[in-house]
Write an enzyme that holds these catalytic residues in place. Structure first.
Site, PDB file in Angstrom:
ATOM      1  N   ARG A  11     -20.375  57.662  27.814  1.00 44.66           N
ATOM      2  CA  ARG A  11     -21.417  57.794  28.728  1.00 44.66           C
ATOM      3  C   ARG A  11     -21.163  57.185  30.137  1.00 44.66           C
ATOM      4  O   ARG A  11     -21.930  57.404  31.124  1.00 44.66           O
ATOM      5  CB  ARG A  11     -22.673  57.187  28.059  1.00 44.66           C
ATOM      6  N   LYS A  83     -22.168  26.991  22.726  1.00 41.35           N
ATOM      7  CA  LYS A  83     -22.818  28.020  23.064  1.00 41.35           C
ATOM      8  C   LYS A  83     -21.496  29.145  23.381  1.00 41.35           C
ATOM      9  O   LYS A  83     -21.762  30.387  23.159  1.00 41.35           O
ATOM     10  CB  LYS A  83     -23.638  27.964  24.176  1.00 41.35           C
ATOM     11  N   ASP A 127     -26.932  26.657  35.461  1.00 42.34           N
ATOM     12  CA  ASP A 127     -28.167  26.477  35.594  1.00 42.34           C
ATOM     13  C   ASP A 127     -28.424  25.205  36.726  1.00 42.34           C
ATOM     14  O   ASP A 127     -29.322  24.402  36.864  1.00 42.34           O
ATOM     15  CB  ASP A 127     -29.204  26.079  34.398  1.00 42.34           C
ATOM     16  N   ASN A 128     -27.239  24.625  37.476  1.00 44.43           N
ATOM     17  CA  ASN A 128     -27.436  23.700  38.528  1.00 44.43           C
ATOM     18  C   ASN A 128     -26.698  23.753  39.413  1.00 44.43           C
ATOM     19  O   ASN A 128     -25.664  24.610  39.452  1.00 44.43           O
ATOM     20  CB  ASN A 128     -27.111  22.159  37.334  1.00 44.43           C
ATOM     21  N   CYS A 185     -35.100  25.811  33.777  1.00 44.21           N
ATOM     22  CA  CYS A 185     -35.961  26.603  32.501  1.00 44.21           C
ATOM     23  C   CYS A 185     -36.743  25.544  31.666  1.00 44.21           C
ATOM     24  O   CYS A 185     -37.562  25.558  31.229  1.00 44.21           O
ATOM     25  CB  CYS A 185     -35.408  27.745  31.800  1.00 44.21           C
TER      26      CYS A 185
END
Ligand SMILES: [Zn+2]
Length: 256
Positions: A11, A83, A127-128, A185
């Site tokens: 696709r 993670k 995130d920083n 967050c």
């Protein structure tokens, strides 16, 4: 590409901007993703599914219960795991044909430099501000294109910095270093799809950079308001006095 790959990516190959040559470019590409959280999850999953041959994902953090509302790389069974390691397992399940490297540490210093130099595109899902500035410095130094994203509350932002062309701005041209308070967050909350929207946009921009598809996003800051579902675009200009990317112009001015 073998028959399975032709079918898997059919696709995408259908698109004239991709075609077989473009898919082969993606399969030969190496992308560094910094952060396997809310932004890194959709970014990495789309890049893996889309067939980026070499994915490197770095995160020193551990999966916590409060992450699962938005960090789709991680599942309930991953609680307590690193993670990057958890991300690697999910990405390998999405697309087993890829070379995926998990870096279970805070990417900095020499390792950041090495990984940035080796990457075709860097996707900043951190995130920083300290990490964002460090990534930007490495990307400017090694002329690696950088796709930057951030999201908090109902707000998101996206920008592409491509210092393969000197006239383009860098992240440091936009933000003063040392005067920024991190808005995470964890402290401010976020509605889960907002990180999904920005992370997916980061994957889109990374793919366009790799495929050399012209993008309006280079040198622009795109701001997403999740309450109104509207985007606002600001054009960024290069700061000639930027301490990270401004030296070339300063030298130029001195010799003029
Ligand atoms: Zn700059």
């Amino acid at each position: 590409m073998n028959d399975d790959q032709l079918l898997r990516y059919s696709r995408q190959i259908m698109l004239p901007q991709v075609d077989i040559a473009g898919q082969e470019t993606l399969l030969a590409a190496r992308v560094l993703i910094v952060g396997a959280g809310g932004l890194g999850s959709p970014a990495a999953m789309y890049l893996a599914a889309g067939g980026i041959g070499q994915l490197v994902i770095a995160d020193h953090d551990t999966v916590e219960l409060s992450n699962l509302q938005r960090q789709l790389l991680h599942h309930d069974s991953d609680l307590g795991r690193n993670k990057a390691a958890s991300a690697k397992d999910t990405l390998a399940a999405v697309n087993p044909g890829l070379a995926i490297t998990a870096i279970p540490e805070k990417l900095a210093g020499k390792r950041l430099a090495t990984e940035t130099a080796a990457a075709d595109v860097v996707v900043d899902c951190s995130d920083n501000f300290a990490t964002r500035f460090a990534i930007n410095r490495a990307c400017v130094e090694h002329r690696t294109p950088l796709v930057s994203g951030a999201a908090v509350r109902f707000e998101g932002q996206l920008a592409v910095f491509d210092k393969r062309q000197d006239e383009n701005p860098c992240y440091r041209c936009l933000y003063e270093e040392g005067h920024n308070e991190d808005e995470t967050c964890t402290d401010n909350g976020v509605l889960s799809p907002v990180v999904g929207i920005i992370g997916a946009m980061q994957a889109l921009e990374a793919l366009k950079l790799l495929l050399s598809i012209e993008s309006n996003s280079v040198g622009r800051l795109q701001l997403f308001n999740g309450l109104t579902s509207e985007w606002r675009t600001l054009t960024l200009s290069r700061d000639p006095a930027c301490p990270v990317c401004g030296t070339g112009q300063a030298q130029q001015a001195a010799t003029d």
